[in-house]
Design an enzyme around this catalytic site. Structure first.
Site, PDB file in Angstrom:
ATOM      1  N   HIS A 164      -7.731  -5.908   0.366  1.00 54.55           N
ATOM      2  CA  HIS A 164      -6.588  -5.015   0.168  1.00 54.55           C
ATOM      3  C   HIS A 164      -5.288  -5.795   0.113  1.00 54.55           C
ATOM      4  O   HIS A 164      -4.933  -6.485   1.064  1.00 54.55           O
ATOM      5  CB  HIS A 164      -6.552  -4.010   1.322  1.00 54.55           C
ATOM      6  CG  HIS A 164      -5.508  -2.942   1.179  1.00 54.55           C
ATOM      7  ND1 HIS A 164      -5.228  -2.324  -0.012  1.00 54.55           N
ATOM      8  CD2 HIS A 164      -4.670  -2.389   2.087  1.00 54.55           C
ATOM      9  CE1 HIS A 164      -4.277  -1.424   0.168  1.00 54.55           C
ATOM     10  NE2 HIS A 164      -3.912  -1.448   1.434  1.00 54.55           N
ATOM     11  N   SER A 210       0.821  -1.199   0.000  1.00 52.61           N
ATOM     12  CA  SER A 210       0.000   0.000   0.000  1.00 52.61           C
ATOM     13  C   SER A 210       0.867   1.267   0.000  1.00 52.61           C
ATOM     14  O   SER A 210       1.617   1.481  -0.948  1.00 52.61           O
ATOM     15  CB  SER A 210      -0.960  -0.050   1.188  1.00 52.61           C
ATOM     16  OG  SER A 210      -2.021   0.839   1.021  1.00 52.61           O
ATOM     17  N   ASP A 252      -9.626  -4.328  -4.830  1.00 50.46           N
ATOM     18  CA  ASP A 252      -8.987  -3.626  -3.711  1.00 50.46           C
ATOM     19  C   ASP A 252      -9.699  -2.307  -3.457  1.00 50.46           C
ATOM     20  O   ASP A 252      -9.776  -1.461  -4.342  1.00 50.46           O
ATOM     21  CB  ASP A 252      -7.519  -3.372  -4.035  1.00 50.46           C
ATOM     22  CG  ASP A 252      -6.695  -2.939  -2.831  1.00 50.46           C
ATOM     23  OD1 ASP A 252      -7.215  -2.175  -1.982  1.00 50.46           O
ATOM     24  OD2 ASP A 252      -5.526  -3.356  -2.729  1.00 50.46           O
TER      25      ASP A 252
END
Length: 544
Positions: free
Chosen positions: A514, A260, A486
């Site tokens: 995610h 991320s 996601d």
């Protein structure tokens, strides 16, 4: 006003919720960018500049310059930085860490990279030694920004394969301003409780006023307690720190796994130091070329679609779903539930801490990170709709890292703002921002009202970086991973980063939740492990 999930490292069984560790509202505070130091360092790439936006796009706020760019040369070869690059880590016991075999230490870095005489800060580092003969060090970042990489080591056994952990010392670190690394201080624990629980109907005038009041209060508190470090918490500075970490580990090149926000940190490192990039895996990518408002719009759509997928899955469940009728009817029932909790908080067993609407939304958004927990989410919502907020509050507390004694394990709630407000300028035209806020609320009614506005409007430090593509010429091959469903880092961002990088391959996980490595069920893990262990670059475009 509401504060969607700031999901970082969570205890089992919720550890996977934050595998990418982006806060659920990743960029509620600001936006994105990218123009590093000298032209030689950035491979001749041109930055965008605040005024150089695409035709028809509103101009962004003016930006300053990061102390970590425009350096006269490579710090690793500059005698002025020798004291940093020649240090080694003294490993010892770890405090407040539940990770068997972990060792901890620190490195020292300059507070201001362009002025090493201006003072130093310490960066906390943790290590899980290799299970076999170590072939190198794998540096990791769990995301955020604001996620503790040292705490992330607790989750490594459930995320990183046994074979990789046998071959690598797995390294986690708290980036500057985060937790143990000169962590910024803002509100007290009691004030943080109040902040996270503050609720008004999203999009209402009352919510706007409440958001404004809290934005001012948080900014003033952070400046009062940590004003000396706030100007130096940008991602380029953290990337420079990561190069000192590489040297302290005795590595010529950096092997890296970033989730991320960790993809943004990793790509920034690759842009500054392409010649030192080893095996790089960037999972759940941020797109460095888009504006804050595009980030907000992307997340509004991503979380709205994830909620729809969650509700569809719920309606198909044989039992336990608290919603009835069509998917659209289920969404309206969820919105009605949130509105009812805004008006009348739910009991939780603690009379001093009822579940507010903000906390209920935070819990639901947190659960969207991991579709394997949707059954648990159905039960928590069923309890909530029957009048008990205990399970939803439990999830919300985990997402904000609140302990049962009322203390917060890390400062992630505020570190995310401190970093994002430096990294990401927003659109300067207030009228345009207001119009965009209304659009998001209309198109994405569950999440859109939470993502409008400019959470950095009162931040005491100006943004330091403009949106721009990252090519990192000479750094590849880099593996980028995207997940089609996601919610926090939409799949198209991974596609975009893979296209921007000079030498990259894109792996696609066709699923919800995610990030992918550690939760895809085997396919992504096999490809990444072969890359890390054998140097086998995956086939570009592989989907599983």
């Amino acid at each position: 006003m509401t504060h969607p999930a700031r999901a970082h490292r969570l205890p089992t069984p919720l550890a996977r919720l934050a595998a990418g560790a982006a806060a659920a509202l990743l960029l509620v505070a600001g936006c994105t960018g990218g123009e590093p130091g000298t032209e030689e360092e950035r491979g001749g790439a041109e930055g965008s500049g605040a005024a150089a936006t695409q035709e028809g796009t509103p101009a962004l706020e003016e930006t300053g310059t990061s102390a970590a760019v425009d350096l006269p040369g490579d710090p690793a070869e500059d005698p002025a930085y020798a004291q940093y690059y020649e240090q080694s880590i003294v490993w010892g016991p770890c405090e407040d860490l539940d990770a068997d075999g972990a060792e901890c230490g620190t490195i020292t870095v300059p507070l201001a990279w362009n002025d090493p005489a201006a003072g130093d800060i310490e960066i906390a580092v943790g290590r899980l030694p290799a299970g076999g003969e170590a072939t190198g060090s794998l540096v990791t970042n769990p995301g955020g920004p604001g996620g503790s990489g040292v705490n992330f080591l607790e989750s490594v056994p459930t995320l990183i394969s046994d074979d990789v952990r046998a071959a690598y010392d797995v390294i986690g670190f708290d980036p500057r301003g985060v937790n143990r690394s000169a962590g910024i201080e803002c509100l007290s624990d009691e004030e943080t409780d109040e902040y996270l629980a503050a609720t008004a109907e999203p999009g209402s005038a009352e919510a706007d006023q409440l958001s404004e009041e809290w934005a001012v209060r948080v900014a003033e508190a952070c400046e009062a307690h940590s004003g000396d470090v706030l100007p130096y918490l940008d991602t380029y500075s953290a990337a420079r720190d990561m190069d000192v970490l590489r040297a302290a580990l005795g590595e010529d090149q950096l092997d890296y796994l970033g989730y991320s926000y960790g993809t943004y940190l990793g790509a920034s490192y690759a842009e500054l130091h392409p010649q030192r990039v080893g095996s790089f895996v960037l999972d759940g990518a941020l797109d460095p070329s888009i504006s804050m408002n595009e980030f907000s719009a992307g997340q509004a759509e991503g979380f709205e679609r994830a909620i729809e997928a969650f509700l569809a899955d719920c309606l198909e469940a044989p039992s336990g779903c608290p919603f009835k009728g069509s998917e659209e009817e289920a969404k309206q029932q969820l919105l009605s539930f949130f509105a009812s909790v805004d008006e009348q908080p739910l009991g939780t067993g603690d009379p001093d801490r009822p579940l507010t609407g903000a906390m209920a939304r935070s819990a639901v958004i947190t659960l969207l990170y991991e579709d394997g927990l949707w059954e648990f989410g159905r039960q928590a919502l069923a309890d909530g709709m029957e009048g008990s907020g205990t399970q939803l509050q439990y999830i919300a507390d985990l997402s904000s890292e609140r302990r049962s004694d009322g203390s917060y394990r890390t400062n992630s709630t505020f570190a995310i703002t401190a970093v994002n407000c430096l990294d990401h300028p927003g659109v300067a035209d207030e009228a345009w921002v207001e119009q965009e806020t209304e659009r998001l609320a209309q198109e994405y009614p569950t999440v859109g009202p939470l993502l409008g506005g400019d959470g950095c409007a009162h931040w005491p430090v100006e943004p330091l970086r403009d949106p721009a593509p990252i090519a990192a010429e000479g750094a590849g091959p880099i593996v980028v991973i995207g997940t089609t469903g996601d919610p926090a880092t939409p799949y198209r961002w991974s596609q975009s980063l893979a296209e921007q990088l000079d030498d990259a391959v894109l792996l696609t996980f066709d699923g919800n939740g995610h990030t992918a490595y550690g939760r895809s069920g085997g396919c992504i893990e096999e490809q990444v492990d072969a890359y890390l262990l054998e140097g086998t670059v995956p086939e570009d475009g592989l989907t599983c």
